[in-house]
Write an enzyme that holds these catalytic residues in place. Structure first.
Site, mmCIF file in Angstrom:
data_model
loop_
_atom_site.group_PDB
_atom_site.id
_atom_site.type_symbol
_atom_site.label_atom_id
_atom_site.label_comp_id
_atom_site.label_asym_id
_atom_site.label_seq_id
_atom_site.Cartn_x
_atom_site.Cartn_y
_atom_site.Cartn_z
ATOM 1 N N GLY A 173 -9.979 -15.536 -13.652
ATOM 2 C CA GLY A 173 -9.107 -14.341 -13.852
ATOM 3 C C GLY A 173 -8.430 -13.861 -15.343
ATOM 4 O O GLY A 173 -8.956 -14.860 -15.860
ATOM 5 N N HIS A 174 -7.744 -13.080 -14.856
ATOM 6 C CA HIS A 174 -6.474 -12.461 -16.790
ATOM 7 C C HIS A 174 -5.297 -12.176 -15.542
ATOM 8 O O HIS A 174 -4.666 -12.110 -14.709
ATOM 9 C CB HIS A 174 -7.060 -11.401 -16.609
ATOM 10 C CG HIS A 174 -8.493 -11.540 -16.949
ATOM 11 N ND1 HIS A 174 -8.802 -11.848 -18.675
ATOM 12 C CD2 HIS A 174 -9.568 -11.052 -16.811
ATOM 13 C CE1 HIS A 174 -9.923 -12.511 -18.554
ATOM 14 N NE2 HIS A 174 -10.917 -11.566 -17.140
ATOM 15 N N ASP A 226 -11.860 -0.468 6.825
ATOM 16 C CA ASP A 226 -11.038 -1.018 6.981
ATOM 17 C C ASP A 226 -9.343 -0.145 6.598
ATOM 18 O O ASP A 226 -9.534 0.803 5.543
ATOM 19 C CB ASP A 226 -10.136 -2.277 5.716
ATOM 20 C CG ASP A 226 -10.625 -2.190 5.043
ATOM 21 O OD1 ASP A 226 -11.342 -0.748 4.232
ATOM 22 O OD2 ASP A 226 -9.988 -2.380 3.919
ATOM 23 N N CYS A 230 0.881 -0.920 -0.238
ATOM 24 C CA CYS A 230 0.183 -0.102 0.048
ATOM 25 C C CYS A 230 1.016 1.378 0.220
ATOM 26 O O CYS A 230 0.751 2.772 -0.149
ATOM 27 C CB CYS A 230 -1.265 -0.276 1.127
ATOM 28 S SG CYS A 230 -2.256 -0.726 1.320
ATOM 29 N N LYS A 241 0.041 3.061 -3.026
ATOM 30 C CA LYS A 241 -0.474 3.664 -3.859
ATOM 31 C C LYS A 241 -0.453 5.390 -4.084
ATOM 32 O O LYS A 241 0.412 5.996 -3.463
ATOM 33 C CB LYS A 241 -1.873 3.176 -2.620
ATOM 34 C CG LYS A 241 -1.933 1.620 -2.041
ATOM 35 C CD LYS A 241 -3.018 1.077 -3.556
ATOM 36 C CE LYS A 241 -3.501 0.266 -3.182
ATOM 37 N NZ LYS A 241 -4.404 -1.021 -3.383
#
Length: 718
Positions: free
Chosen positions: A517-518, A603, A397, A400
């Protein structure tokens, strides 16, 4: 440049012994492009055996004794798997682990040392402690020497290890009326010349260690060692130091062995050319030698060269150990005995010499070389250097986009008149009505901060699930989005197998299913999840907090600073491992406990505690007060941030949190630390808070009441 070269081979180092530690250091200074390196060890650190007696005596701290494998692996560009190897499949070329799936290899090397466990001695498993593995013994001894009121110690095995440890224990326990005994089934210290043996026996006597020879031990109890003739030798700390025993699982590998040890030739290869072995777990068929650290250290350059040769089609070197070597034996106090070629002398100067050798060896790992960062071109656009800064960009994070930037971007989103989709600005998930049922949907991804696909997947999955749990929903289905660095199709298959297995395990444990998914190939490993959840009742959002509500946080703060420090080689491996374990800790039970009564919930992730609390305050039209002393904090985080280590997102988080004022200091700074897979933050009625915290702690969460909601539109810190 190396990042653009595809990975094509897996090198797996089993064990963090001295040879492997030196190889990792060499690899960091001169890596072989195209090779992915993995280290498997039961602990995040590997104790240095040469300093163990000094640690036992109290001359060294545990940190001085330990080689930090997580820090060393970061330097080498390797991943560490903290687990115990329990087998090798030579045909499939996989390594079996105790706690997770098999790890494939192209080339493997084994450096797991020896054990002094006594499985056939009655009561030893329950009441004794082997000298090796060293990390377990060191931890048990540290507790005993501090807490024992009337120490009674028995060391089983009258070799050099037993003599060193018994004298070290006697020195550490001086002044406590301790009794220390060295017990041998035959004659003690027979591996030494008569001159050296005489000197060592004299030193044992001076250290007040009683030597009991020709004594067969038949049982170990909680308070005694029982001899064959019925004699009970008092002992509340019974240590096994009976010599070299191979680890049992080696016998099942199919490799050629000599008395349980892996037979290797001059190239250090076993009977399987893809498997090397070094250190005490190996037997040199061309030049048998006793078990001694000096040989392990001198094997390192040859192993480093031959591993590179095996992975790149090069030529091999041979290892020829010296015929004799200098033995330096610790005598408890700061004195040592030196023995070579039958001559022996002892005294404080020899301990100083040994100390200089040992601390010099450990200095190689405590102060790793600083590798130069890639240089920018001479001419770059304005602002490039300012954006890049002088430290590596954080992952997780910490990479981000900042809260202010993101809010500005989201402000331009067009509004919707759909009555089946609800989104509260600042919430991480959307609420969708489908056929009378309430669903929540979120997506999240992380740029990898560890080279371990399994661990990174588990943390990312838990992190993404946090958005579902924060709304009081039960996870339903997930799809994955994976970006792999360039690698061969074989390594792609191996990596994806680890990712899908870990994702299915995490999601399956909380009742969700992975529905595909991919994938794509890019410059860095990145993994993300899109997840849906469902709830029978009302969802929890960041709206609804009331004045007087108590704020509850379910996980400690500090992942951002610890990850930033780990990338810079500044964090302790055990602290990083503890942070990983917290990040992978699911919040499903915590969500169920809080969601029933929480008025507002979120969160805590990239924006930090202050940023996410600001979101609750803005959406609810309230303010908050935080008590710094009540904040749960990860070990090592406060010290690191006090030393000036911060995530690269910290400044933006401080600005984006808005009005936060009051008491300053390291804990204040942690309010803006970006959290990866952080805890739930809930506002609950004051009369329910204590009971909720109690329930959360009973379920294993490090939860705490950290503050309250106020009517002042700002965050006050006290």
């Amino acid at each position: 440049m190396h990042d653009q070269i595809p990975l094509t081979r897996d090198l797996v180092l089993i064990g963090g012994g001295h040879t492997h530690a030196l190889v990792l250091r060499m690899w960091g200074m001169n890596p072989l492009p195209g090779v992915r390196v993995t280290v498997i060890n039961p602990a995040p650190t590997a104790p240095y055996s040469g300093m163990l007696p000094g640690f036992v005596a109290g001359h060294y701290s545990k940190d001085e004794l330990d080689i930090d494998l997580i820090k060393l692996a970061r330097f080498a560009g390797a991943r560490v798997i903290v687990d115990k190897a329990i087998g090798i499949d030579l045909r499939a070329r996989t390594i079996s682990l105790k706690g997770r799936g098999p790890i494939p290899y192209d080339i493997a090397s084994i450096d797991i040392g020896i054990t002094s466990e006594m499985p056939n001695l009655q009561g030893f498993a329950e009441h004794g402690i082997p000298a090796k593995p060293l990390d377990t013994f060191a931890a048990r001894w540290d507790v005993y020497r501090k807490e024992a009121k009337k120490p009674r110690v028995a060391v089983l095995g009258g070799g050099v290890a037993g003599a060193e440890l018994s004298m070290a224990m006697a020195h550490a326990l001086r002044g406590k009326s301790a009794e220390v005994r060295l017990i041998d089934r035959g004659t003690a210290l027979t591996e030494f010349s008569e001159t050296a043996r005489s000197q060592l026996l004299k030193s044992l006597k001076e250290a007040r260690v009683e030597v009991i020879e020709n004594a067969d031990v038949v049982e170990v109890t909680a308070d005694a060692v029982v001899l064959k003739d019925g004699t009970r030798v008092p002992s509340t700390f019974t240590n096994g130091a009976t010599g070299a025993r191979p680890h049992g699982w080696i016998t099942e590998t199919g490799l050629n062995l000599y008395q349980g040890f892996i037979s290797v030739g001059p190239t250090l290869q076993s009977s399987d050319s893809h498997v090397f072995a070094v250190g005490d777990c190996a037997y040199l068929t061309h030049a048998p030698r006793p078990k001694a650290g000096v040989f392990a250290v001198r094997e390192a350059p040859v192993l480093f060269h031959n591993l590179r040769a095996a992975l790149s089609g090069g030529t091999f070197k041979g290892y020829q150990p010296q015929k004799d070597y200098l033995k330096l034996i610790s005598l408890g106090q700061k004195s040592a005995l030196a023995e070579k070629l039958g001559t022996a002398v002892r005294g404080p100067l020899l301990w100083s010499w040994k100390n200089r050798i040992d601390t010099g060896f450990m200095e190689k790992f405590h102060k790793l070389p600083t590798m130069a960062q890639p240089k920018l071109p001479a001419l770059v656009a304005d602002g490039v250097r300012a954006v890049m800064g002088d430290v590596p960009m954080c992952a997780g994070c910490g990479s981000k986009v900042g809260r202010s930037t993101l809010r500005a971007a989201l402000a331009d989103l067009p509004s919707s008149d759909r009555d089946d989709v609800r989104y509260v600005k600042g919430d991480d998930a959307a609420v969708i009505k489908v056929g009378g049922e309430t669903l929540v949907m979120t997506t999240d991804h992380l740029r990898a901060f560890t080279h371990d696909p399994d661990l990174m997947t588990r943390i990312t999955a838990t992190h993404a699930l946090g958005d579902i749990w924060a709304m009081g929903a039960e996870p339903q289905a997930a799809t994955m989005s994976v970006i792999l660095p360039r690698m061969s199709s074989e390594l792609q298959q191996r990596t994806m197998a680890e990712i899908t297995s870990a994702a299915a395990d995490v999601m399956g444990r909380v009742g969700a299913v992975v529905a595909g998914g991919h994938t794509s190939v890019g410059s860095e490993f990145t993994i993300g999840f899109t997840i849906t959840g469902r709830t029978a009742g009302e969802v929890r959002t960041i709206e609804g907090a009331k004045e007087g509500d108590v704020l509850i946080l379910t996980k400690p703060l500090g992942t951002g600073v610890l990850l930033a420090a780990e990338m810079r080689g500044l964090a302790k491996g055990r602290d990083v491992l503890a942070a990983y374990q917290r990040m992978a800790e699911p919040q499903a039970v915590a969500s169920r406990i809080l969601a029933s009564e929480a008025r507002a919930m979120t969160d805590v992730t990239g924006f930090g505690l202050a940023g996410h609390l600001s979101g609750i305050c803005e959406a609810s039209g309230v303010g908050a007060e935080i008590t710094l002393a009540n904040l749960p904090v990860l070990r090592g985080a406060e010290e690191l941030i006090a030393a000036g280590v911060k995530s690269t997102l910290w400044d933006e988080n401080r600005e984006g949190a808005g009005g936060v004022f009051g008491a300053q200091g390291p804990r204040f700074d942690l309010l803006f630390d970006p959290q990866t897979s952080g805890g739930l933050l809930a506002a609950v009625r004051a009369d329910l808070a204590d009971e909720m915290v109690r329930k959360l702690r009973l379920c294993g969460y490090g939860a705490a009441a950290i503050g309250r909601i106020t009517d002042t539109p700002a965050i006050k810190v006290i």
